[in-house]
Design an enzyme around this catalytic site. Sequence first.
Site, PDB file in Angstrom:
ATOM      1  N   HIS A  62      99.791  70.253  53.446  1.00 14.13           N
ATOM      2  CA  HIS A  62      99.426  70.203  54.860  1.00 14.13           C
ATOM      3  C   HIS A  62      99.884  71.484  55.537  1.00 14.13           C
ATOM      4  CE1 HIS A  62      99.168  68.781  59.044  1.00 14.13           C
ATOM      5  NE2 HIS A  62      98.355  67.858  58.586  1.00 14.13           N
ATOM      6  N   ASP A  72      94.976  62.163  54.466  1.00 21.71           N
ATOM      7  CA  ASP A  72      93.631  62.037  53.911  1.00 21.71           C
ATOM      8  C   ASP A  72      93.633  61.400  52.526  1.00 21.71           C
ATOM      9  OD1 ASP A  72      92.324  63.437  56.088  1.00 21.71           O
ATOM     10  OD2 ASP A  72      93.276  65.242  55.303  1.00 21.71           O
TER      11      ASP A  72
END
Length: 438
Positions: free
Chosen positions: A314, A371
């Site tokens: 991320h 996700d």
Amino acid sequence: MTTLEAPVTSDVATLTIDGQTWELPIIEGSEGERAIDVSTLRGDTGLITLDLGYANTGSTLSDITFIDGEAGILRYRGYPIEELAEHSSFLETAYLLLYGDLPTKDQLNYFEERITNHTLLHEDIRHMYRAFPLAAHPMAVSAAVVGALSTFYPDSVDPLDREQVEISTYRLIAKLPTICAVAFKYAMGHPFNYPRNDLSYAENMLYMMFGLPTEEYEVNDTFTRAVETLLILHADHEQNCSTSTMRMVGSSRANIYASASAAIMALWGPLHGGANQAVIEMLHDIAENEGSARVFMDKAKDSNDTTRLMGFGHRVYKNFDPRARILKDHAHKVMDQLGESGRLLEIAMELEELALNDDYFVARQLYPNVDFYSGIIYESLGIPTNGFTPFFALGRMPGWLAHWREHHFDPRNKLNRPRQIYTGETLRSYVPIGERGG
């Protein structure tokens, strides 16, 4: 509720250029984050800062969301995401983001009633869907319809009128589920479902997407709570690409519907909201081709192979994404409810275990992000892959609106206009076309 003021500390940063020295103030946020204020740098020195992709640039002061990427912390208005995901509802979380505090029972009832009363679409809006190809991506359709709302409500598009902003806020949160569900039904060739006032926000979304006039729709508490949690986890994530787009477009005093339409388009990108679709496609590929998570991971580590591990790492988190931990539990609950073996979930868990124990991925701080598990839940619920990102937009809308309102209600904010360093040709004279060589 906190204020947007960040105290200037007694410390300063010293900048020396060509023997001349300037002092730049250092400000500190409520959680100890520190920043060098370069607002006057160009005026004082003639220089600007260069930060490609804004990776280390603070564009605003905000009291909405706090993230500590190193520690894996996410808080809305000071409340840990773990507590909100366990105890709150999506609309209660939306209220918190918009107004700064958790509502009283009466405040929440009023807010929920206002949202419920604005879920219907104008009948003429439904005609717009017929103009789109059946294969149109629902994000493109949703963005177009959201932008068109300003033509249906021209009396409430003034960004400086707080009452107009308030009613537009209700409309956007209320109507986006209907907009997305109609896009889904249109692509399926199914009749559209009108929203029902007797259902909760998450229940209504599932009903409008999956309900059929031939049979009674049954509310499933496990599925509803999973959707509710997904929406809460997606509700805000400070100055990400789509939120920054919402603020930047709004800074021109574009109306709130135009700003939201732009944010939806920004979220559509595969490096942002579209990432969960890439995860589910990766898991299917492993199940159908490699057949083994370990084989896939070996390919992902091979510098000569184009295989990429999706759903890990991320831009902000250098530790576990706290949202991924929460969704992992809900993925198991949904699978248990369906009574499925969950081959995709098994592969996902194998990938996670391998990555967390492999020096290659650990050294690169590649931990599961939000996700990674959200796509598994969406697919298990029967949502097509091109419908994943619209669900993300549903969750993110309150955060977008909170940031848009924060920008407009703060008199210090101004038109966003980044600078650049020009690297092109220097001064040249125009040459008539007949005299140009080649």
